[in-house]
Design a protein around this motif. Structure first.
Motif, PDB file in Angstrom:
ATOM      1  N   PHE A  22       0.814  -1.213   0.000  1.00  0.00           N
ATOM      2  CA  PHE A  22       0.000   0.000   0.000  1.00  0.00           C
ATOM      3  C   PHE A  22       0.851   1.268   0.000  1.00  0.00           C
ATOM      4  N   THR A  23       2.174   1.126   0.002  1.00  0.00           N
ATOM      5  CA  THR A  23       3.048   2.297   0.058  1.00  0.00           C
ATOM      6  C   THR A  23       4.122   2.312  -1.033  1.00  0.00           C
ATOM      7  N   SER A  24       4.522   1.136  -1.535  1.00  0.00           N
ATOM      8  CA  SER A  24       5.701   1.052  -2.411  1.00  0.00           C
ATOM      9  C   SER A  24       5.527   1.766  -3.745  1.00  0.00           C
ATOM     10  N   LEU A  25       4.326   1.752  -4.298  1.00  0.00           N
ATOM     11  CA  LEU A  25       4.113   2.291  -5.641  1.00  0.00           C
ATOM     12  C   LEU A  25       4.500   3.761  -5.738  1.00  0.00           C
ATOM     13  N   GLY A  26       4.328   4.508  -4.667  1.00  0.00           N
ATOM     14  CA  GLY A  26       4.678   5.923  -4.692  1.00  0.00           C
ATOM     15  C   GLY A  26       6.151   6.151  -4.970  1.00  0.00           C
ATOM     16  N   PHE A  27       7.016   5.296  -4.412  1.00  0.00           N
ATOM     17  CA  PHE A  27       8.452   5.428  -4.652  1.00  0.00           C
ATOM     18  C   PHE A  27       8.805   5.013  -6.075  1.00  0.00           C
ATOM     19  N   GLN A  28       8.122   3.997  -6.581  1.00  0.00           N
ATOM     20  CA  GLN A  28       8.410   3.518  -7.927  1.00  0.00           C
ATOM     21  C   GLN A  28       7.979   4.525  -8.991  1.00  0.00           C
ATOM     22  N   ALA A  29       6.847   5.186  -8.754  1.00  0.00           N
ATOM     23  CA  ALA A  29       6.274   6.092  -9.756  1.00  0.00           C
ATOM     24  C   ALA A  29       7.098   7.360  -9.945  1.00  0.00           C
ATOM     25  N   ARG A  30       8.063   7.609  -9.065  1.00  0.00           N
ATOM     26  CA  ARG A  30       8.924   8.778  -9.262  1.00  0.00           C
ATOM     27  C   ARG A  30       9.863   8.592 -10.444  1.00  0.00           C
ATOM     28  N   ASP A  31      10.342   7.362 -10.650  1.00  0.00           N
ATOM     29  CA  ASP A  31      11.327   7.101 -11.695  1.00  0.00           C
ATOM     30  C   ASP A  31      10.774   6.307 -12.870  1.00  0.00           C
ATOM     31  N   VAL A  32       9.697   5.548 -12.648  1.00  0.00           N
ATOM     32  CA  VAL A  32       9.091   4.734 -13.702  1.00  0.00           C
ATOM     33  C   VAL A  32       7.684   5.267 -13.956  1.00  0.00           C
ATOM     34  N   THR A  33       7.414   5.685 -15.170  1.00  0.00           N
ATOM     35  CA  THR A  33       6.130   6.324 -15.479  1.00  0.00           C
ATOM     36  C   THR A  33       5.265   5.515 -16.432  1.00  0.00           C
ATOM     37  N   SER A  34       5.715   4.366 -16.837  1.00  0.00           N
ATOM     38  CA  SER A  34       4.952   3.502 -17.736  1.00  0.00           C
ATOM     39  C   SER A  34       4.097   2.541 -16.933  1.00  0.00           C
ATOM     40  N   GLY A  35       2.818   2.476 -17.292  1.00  0.00           N
ATOM     41  CA  GLY A  35       1.925   1.550 -16.608  1.00  0.00           C
ATOM     42  C   GLY A  35       2.369   0.115 -16.773  1.00  0.00           C
ATOM     43  N   PHE A  36       2.801  -0.249 -17.969  1.00  0.00           N
ATOM     44  CA  PHE A  36       3.271  -1.614 -18.214  1.00  0.00           C
ATOM     45  C   PHE A  36       4.496  -1.918 -17.371  1.00  0.00           C
ATOM     46  N   ALA A  37       5.465  -0.993 -17.329  1.00  0.00           N
ATOM     47  CA  ALA A  37       6.693  -1.222 -16.574  1.00  0.00           C
ATOM     48  C   ALA A  37       6.415  -1.303 -15.075  1.00  0.00           C
ATOM     49  N   LEU A  38       5.483  -0.487 -14.573  1.00  0.00           N
ATOM     50  CA  LEU A  38       5.170  -0.508 -13.144  1.00  0.00           C
ATOM     51  C   LEU A  38       4.522  -1.834 -12.741  1.00  0.00           C
ATOM     52  N   VAL A  39       3.604  -2.321 -13.564  1.00  0.00           N
ATOM     53  CA  VAL A  39       2.988  -3.613 -13.267  1.00  0.00           C
ATOM     54  C   VAL A  39       4.007  -4.735 -13.434  1.00  0.00           C
TER      55      VAL A  39
END
Length: 441
Positions: free
Chosen positions: A33-50
């Motif tokens: 419930f918290t990790s995605l915020g850190f990832q979304a700073r450097d990775v902006t692709s929906g496919f890459a985030l999933v």
């Protein structure tokens, strides 16, 4: 102190369902419930985030496959303490057990209890976080002191509640959300994202969220038919969490603008407001609070089993092998409860977790490396459950785990050094105990 671990006496059997519930509960904490915020700073692709969560889940499954082989080879409770004692000798096993028995489980229990108190404030404004966390630890401890039957019912019931709430959130999110300018389909742009440094660093946060996939190995000596139950619990539990994590993060991205998530810690609360409106924060608070109860229960269950295993081998620790008439290791459970409560009161558990993280990851690395070692040096050992696809699962796990250790040394050199010193302290204590035993003899 003995040179080889002794067999654990037969205890009331834990079912595969309960063992699976322990794996699921230990894995699903606040990290997802918290990790995605850190990832979304450097990775902006929906496919890459999933894809991050798919890759992280694959690595966790690789670890589960390796541990399944080891736990069925050496079906004794204790996790890494048991494995490393067989692979590298009792000194290395004691080092791993020292980490787990002192703060390896107590610090995460304290952190989860404080998170429970903080999220309870979203449900009951003004609720005292610290007393709520302490009371939760003590209630869970009291339940585990009553016996395995009560522990099993409590663990399974609250784990099913956790899963039901998450599935409801995912279903409602996909049904009511949408409209965000993000695509989960791969594109040419995604390749640059996947090979970027940001993707690699984000994988570290993902792997932290997946930690706990090895939970059932700490109680393998209490399982009914461990050769069948243990692999099923590890793989079913880890597989279920992978599916939920991928779906949950897809819902976050599907319902909430990426700009609102980037750099934020309270990702679940933000997404909850987009799914359920202003009441979303309170609903997510209920979800996380309910989910943290079985998480604390799982760690309060498995952590003391390491202390018990050490007490069976190390004479000064024999006091922690005492069990009630129902087979509950009361002394070991009370020790972990006391340490967790103390950490919660002193508010030092986050610092302790940072110090111990490097050591815990290193123990997992040594364990899977030991699997390869045993395949080469002891091919004659019985292996009721062999690692599927060997040698690829251990090699994948070792590569990612090594990257995580290098990352920790680079980003948190002081904490990593402190973790290394804590490991060395375990070796020193073992050496001192060995010398005393020889002099006593």
């Amino acid at each position: 102190m003995t040179d080889r671990p002794t067999a654990t006496r037969r205890l009331p059997a834990v079912t595969t369902l309960t063992a699976t519930a322990i794996v699921v509960a230990d894995m699903i904490g606040v990290g997802v419930f918290t990790s995605l915020g850190f990832q979304a700073r450097d990775v902006t692709s929906g496919f890459a985030l999933v894809l991050l969560w798919v890759v992280g889940g694959g690595v966790a499954l690789c670890g589960a496959l390796c541990y399944a082989e080891l736990a069925t080879m050496f079906p004794r409770s204790g996790g890494e303490y048991n494995f490393l004692s067989h692979m590298y000798g009792p000194a290395v096993g004691f080092m791993a057990g020292w980490l787990s028995a002192t703060v390896g489980f107590a610090a995460p229990v304290a952190l989860a209890a404080m998170a429970f108190g903080r999220y309870a404030e979203a449900v009951l404004p003004g609720a005292p976080a610290l007393p709520l966390g302490l009371v939760l630890i003590w209630i869970v401890t009291a339940i585990h002191m009553r016996g395995l039957r009560h522990s099993s019912v409590f663990q399974v019931a609250f784990t099913l509640l956790k899963l039901a709430l998450i599935v409801v959130f995912i279903g409602v999110g996909f049904a009511r959300g949408g409209g965000q300018p993000i695509s989960f389909a791969p594109s040419a742009f995604d390749l640059t994202q996947i090979v970027s440094a940001g993707f690699a660093v984000s994988l570290v946060f993902v792997m932290y969220a997946y930690s706990g996939w090895n939970a059932a190995t700490y109680i393998v000596g209490e399982l009914r038919d461990p050769n069948r139950s243990l692999p099923r619990a590890l793989l079913a539990g880890t597989g279920a969490v992978v599916v939920l994590y991928v779906a949950l993060n897809a819902v976050f991205l599907y319902t909430t603008p990426l700009t609102e998530l980037a750099g934020q810690v309270e990702v679940g609360l933000i997404a909850g407001r987009h799914v359920f409106g202003e009441a979303g924060g309170r609903l997510i608070g209920i979800l996380i609070c309910a989910g943290l109860i079985p998480t604390i229960s799982a760690m309060m269950w498995i952590g003391p089993r390491v202390t018990v295993a050490m007490g069976e081998d190390v004479e000064p620790l024999q006091v922690f092998t005492r069990r009630s008439h129902t087979g509950v290791p009361t002394a070991a459970i009370l020790l972990q409860c006391g340490v967790a409560s103390l950490l919660l009161l002193t508010q030092s558990f986050e610092a302790v977790l940072e110090f111990v993280q490097f050591g815990l990851i290193a123990c997992s690395f040594l364990t899977v490396l030991g699997l390869i070692k045993l395949r080469i040096t002891r091919p004659d050992l019985p292996r009721p459950c062999r690692t599927w696809g060997y040698p690829f699962p251990p090699l994948v796990f070792l590569a990612v785990t090594l990257f995580m250790m290098v990352y920790l040394v680079a980003v948190r050199p002081f904490q990593s050094l402190a973790g290394l010193l804590l490991m060395l302290a375990g070796l020193v204590l073992y050496a001192v105990a060995t010398v005393q035993r020889r002099h006593g003899a």
